[in-house]
Enzyme design. Structure first.
Site, mmCIF file in Angstrom:
data_model
loop_
_atom_site.group_PDB
_atom_site.id
_atom_site.type_symbol
_atom_site.label_atom_id
_atom_site.label_comp_id
_atom_site.label_asym_id
_atom_site.label_seq_id
_atom_site.Cartn_x
_atom_site.Cartn_y
_atom_site.Cartn_z
ATOM 1 N N LYS A 145 29.777 -13.385 -30.623
ATOM 2 C CA LYS A 145 29.906 -12.143 -29.711
ATOM 3 C C LYS A 145 28.567 -11.846 -29.322
ATOM 4 C CE LYS A 145 29.342 -7.798 -31.034
ATOM 5 N NZ LYS A 145 28.839 -7.339 -29.629
ATOM 6 N N CYS A 149 11.671 -8.003 -33.083
ATOM 7 C CA CYS A 149 11.630 -7.934 -34.517
ATOM 8 C C CYS A 149 10.361 -8.459 -35.112
ATOM 9 C CB CYS A 149 12.881 -8.625 -35.198
ATOM 10 S SG CYS A 149 12.993 -10.322 -34.491
HETATM 11 P P1 NAI Z 1 22.783 -3.532 -33.722
HETATM 12 O O1 NAI Z 1 22.364 -4.388 -34.996
HETATM 13 O O2 NAI Z 1 23.879 -2.438 -33.952
HETATM 14 O O3 NAI Z 1 23.499 -4.732 -32.740
HETATM 15 C C1 NAI Z 1 23.325 -6.153 -32.809
HETATM 16 C C2 NAI Z 1 24.631 -6.764 -32.831
HETATM 17 O O4 NAI Z 1 25.451 -6.296 -33.656
HETATM 18 C C3 NAI Z 1 25.397 -6.307 -31.289
HETATM 19 O O5 NAI Z 1 25.990 -7.609 -30.978
HETATM 20 C C4 NAI Z 1 26.339 -5.382 -32.015
HETATM 21 O O6 NAI Z 1 27.443 -5.108 -31.076
HETATM 22 C C5 NAI Z 1 26.858 -5.932 -33.332
HETATM 23 N N1 NAI Z 1 27.312 -4.963 -34.252
HETATM 24 C C6 NAI Z 1 27.098 -3.486 -34.116
HETATM 25 N N2 NAI Z 1 27.778 -2.911 -35.239
HETATM 26 C C7 NAI Z 1 28.411 -3.914 -35.833
HETATM 27 C C8 NAI Z 1 29.317 -4.023 -36.566
HETATM 28 N N3 NAI Z 1 29.827 -3.017 -37.675
HETATM 29 N N4 NAI Z 1 29.927 -5.276 -37.147
HETATM 30 C C9 NAI Z 1 29.761 -6.274 -36.415
HETATM 31 N N5 NAI Z 1 28.829 -6.422 -35.464
HETATM 32 C C10 NAI Z 1 28.100 -5.217 -35.130
HETATM 33 O O7 NAI Z 1 21.400 -3.146 -33.005
HETATM 34 P P2 NAI Z 1 21.315 -2.031 -31.919
HETATM 35 O O8 NAI Z 1 22.294 -0.741 -32.284
HETATM 36 O O9 NAI Z 1 21.333 -2.662 -30.708
HETATM 37 O O10 NAI Z 1 19.917 -1.535 -32.054
HETATM 38 C C11 NAI Z 1 19.586 -0.647 -33.165
HETATM 39 C C12 NAI Z 1 18.362 -0.990 -33.851
HETATM 40 O O11 NAI Z 1 18.334 -2.246 -34.477
HETATM 41 C C13 NAI Z 1 16.922 -1.247 -33.070
HETATM 42 O O12 NAI Z 1 16.472 0.063 -32.824
HETATM 43 C C14 NAI Z 1 16.171 -2.040 -33.608
HETATM 44 O O13 NAI Z 1 15.699 -1.282 -34.837
HETATM 45 C C15 NAI Z 1 17.107 -3.013 -34.630
HETATM 46 N N6 NAI Z 1 17.449 -4.242 -33.788
HETATM 47 C C16 NAI Z 1 16.624 -5.235 -34.305
HETATM 48 C C17 NAI Z 1 16.861 -6.687 -33.685
HETATM 49 C C18 NAI Z 1 16.157 -7.537 -34.409
HETATM 50 O O14 NAI Z 1 16.198 -8.622 -33.672
HETATM 51 N N7 NAI Z 1 15.697 -7.884 -35.545
HETATM 52 C C19 NAI Z 1 17.782 -6.770 -32.479
HETATM 53 C C20 NAI Z 1 18.316 -5.613 -32.056
HETATM 54 C C21 NAI Z 1 18.169 -4.450 -32.557
#
Ligand code: NAI
Ligand code: MG
Length: 499
Positions: free
Chosen positions: A186, A295
């Site tokens: 996804k 990250c």
């Molecule tokens: P997120 O963790 O919500 O999104 C990442 C992925 O997970 C996306 O593809 C999203 O559609 C999916 N996702 C979200 N909720 C889900 C669920 N309940 N079940 C399955 N898949 C799900 O991150 P978001 O909202 O884009 O960003 C929020 C915060 O997360 C950022 O401010 C940052 O702190 C952190 N983040 C960290 C990342 C990293 O590489 N460590 C990357 C992106 C965000």
């Protein structure tokens, strides 16, 4: 989450792309679509299908069917397919880079091109590793042959974020497929276009169903994927909060899970490193030219008290010389935050820092409300100086260009503060004294410590988190073996006689 009506503005003329299921480019079963925005202009640039549980079912079924054949393809042949993909991706790096820049807001010159090149490199690296899926023999005596096999797991459910979308997709696809698994991925709702372009290139060299890429929202599409009974392994990169949701889903069915989560990584600067190379290194480690949406961003800066002010003034001079602007412009160093939600979140943190009485704004601040930069989600590199490691700005992953500088005098205290975090992804140590630097590197609780540099990951490195920054490693040979194979032991009695 947006409602269906909100995802359908007047977009009749937007280019739209299908998603990849069973080798075909298809719409979602519901017919719903997601509008993709250019964050530098806050304008829609395309549409992708809005997948839900029915599409997950279709994709998992296609993958399961393809698995029967793909797992039997001789590993070297699977490796050759990955090497062909690498060359095809290399030939298209400029298209991929432009797509990434357009949908993520990451600057083309400083970020998106590097990501596109790295993506080809990742396929090249794993393509060459297919012969390393070796097992062992056990010395149990002459009467017995006991050996292990590295077998694939089956359908891998992969969920990726938007910050380096194409590279992070490649990091899951290449090792999983090399090891004989198939995948349903996804893409992130904010940055699906580059991933779809990459998938299109991959598909030229893969049997249908080996790689399936869905576009959809987290709960609506990622949720059903994480909970699907046909999925044998979960691999997630994103926030720690959603990582926990994924791990719960994995626990329900006892499937293995790899999690690459957030960070609040420390940089410790010794008094002998009050020099330009270290300042450049801090700018790189903080990923200011990626709006710090990384990250591994070194977002807590522990400066020795003797150099606190002079180091920060050098940092100000160099950071404020970086140019914010249109991500596609070759002159731009820094692009935009991904979307309004993240932009608002970053602004709130800056606002909180401005209001805190014992924090001092060193440079930066809230984004301009007028002028060309107000057109997009441009956040300005911002540094606060504070005595405390205990406030929200020093503890939470901001995922934006907000750096907190904290002074230290005693080395042990610096290490204690560096480790006082529930995260443990990356860390940076800056000193000419290599003995001190390495001792500190060994004392820091994180998966990756760099001494005197602030670079990004390279293929071959077992990259991943300590503590709540994650579980498992994926970026290396060992990562492929640990995360995408399961060991089977076969034990044969060699002394059976006819009676
Ligand atoms: P997120 O963790 O919500 O999104 C990442 C992925 O997970 C996306 O593809 C999203 O559609 C999916 N996702 C979200 N909720 C889900 C669920 N309940 N079940 C399955 N898949 C799900 O991150 P978001 O909202 O884009 O960003 C929020 C915060 O997360 C950022 O401010 C940052 O702190 C952190 N983040 C960290 C990342 C990293 O590489 N460590 C990357 C992106 C965000
Ligand atoms: Mg976008």
């Amino acid at each position: 989450m947006l409602t269906a009506a909100e995802t359908k503005p007047n977009t009749a003329s937007l280019p739209s792309k299908g998603m990849l299921i069973d080798g075909k480019w298809v719409d979602s079963a519901s017919g719903g679509r997601i509008t993709v925005e250019n964050p530098a202009k806050r304008k829609p640039i395309g549409e992708v299908p809005r997948a839900n549980a029915a599409d997950v079912d279709r994709a998992v079924a296609a993958a399961s069917k393809a698995y029967a054949q793909w797992r039997r393809v001789v590993p070297r042949e699977r490796g050759k397919a990955l090497l062909k993909i690498a060359e095809a991706l290399q030939a298209r790096t400029e298209d991929i880079a432009r797509t990434i820049a357009l949908e993520t807001g990451n600057a083309l010159r400083t970020q998106a091109r590097g990501e596109a090149n790295m993506t080809a490199d990742i396929f090249r690296y794993f393509g060459g590793l297919a012969s390393e899926l070796k097992g062992e023999t056990l010395p149990l005596g002459e009467h017995v042959l006991s050996y292990t096999r590295r077998e694939p797991l089956g359908v891998v459910g992969a969920i990726i974020p938007w910050n380096a979308p194409v590279m992070l997709a490649a990091l899951k696809i290449a090792p999983a497929l090399c090891a004989g698994n198939v995948m349903v991925m996804k893409a992130a709702e904010d940055a699906p276009l580059g991933v779809l372009l990459m998938a299109e290139i991959c598909q030229e060299f893969l049997p249908p169903g080996v790689l399936n890429v869905l576009t959809g929202y987290g709960e609506e599409c990622g949720g059903p994927l994480a909970n699907h009974p046909g999925v044998a392994k979960l691999s997630f990169t994103g926030s720690t909060e959603v990582g926990k949701v994924i791990m719960r889903a994995a626990a329900e069915r006892i499937v293995p899970v790899s999690l690459e989560l957030g960070g609040k990584s420390p940089s410790i600067v010794y008094p002998d490193a009050d020099e330009d190379w270290a300042v450049d290194g801090i700018i790189a480690a903080m990923r200011f030219t990626r709006q710090s949406q990384s990250c591994t961003a070194g977002s807590r800066l522990f400066l020795h008290e003797d150099i606190f002010d002079s180091f920060l003034s050098k940092l100000e001079k160099k950071t404020t010389a970086l140019k914010l602007g249109d991500p596609l412009d070759e002159a731009t160093d820094i692009g935009t935050i991904i979307n309004n939600k993240q932009f608002t979140k970053v602004c709130k943190y800056v606002d909180e820092g401005l209001k805190r009485s014992d924090a001092k704004l060193v440079f930066g601040g809230l984004p301009p409300k007028t002028g060309p930069l107000s057109e997009g989600y441009f956040a300005i590199p911002t540094v606060f100086a504070d005595r405390s490691n205990d406030w929200r700005l020093a503890r939470e992953e901001i995922f934006g260009p907000v750096l907190v500088a904290i002074r230290w005098s005693d080395e042990a205290e610096a290490i204690r503060m560096a480790n006082d975090s529930h995260y443990g992804l990356a860390a940076y140590v800056w000193t000419h004294d290599i003995g001190a630097g390495l001792k500190t590197a060994h004392a820091i609780e994180s998966g990756w410590v760099q001494v005197n540099q602030g670079l990004g990951q390279v293929p071959g490195m077992s990259y991943g988190g300590f503590k709540q920054s994650g579980i498992g490693r994926e970026f290396s040979l060992e990562g492929m073996l640990d995360s995408f194979t399961q060991r089977k032991s076969v034990t044969v009695n060699l002394e059976v006689r006819r009676t």
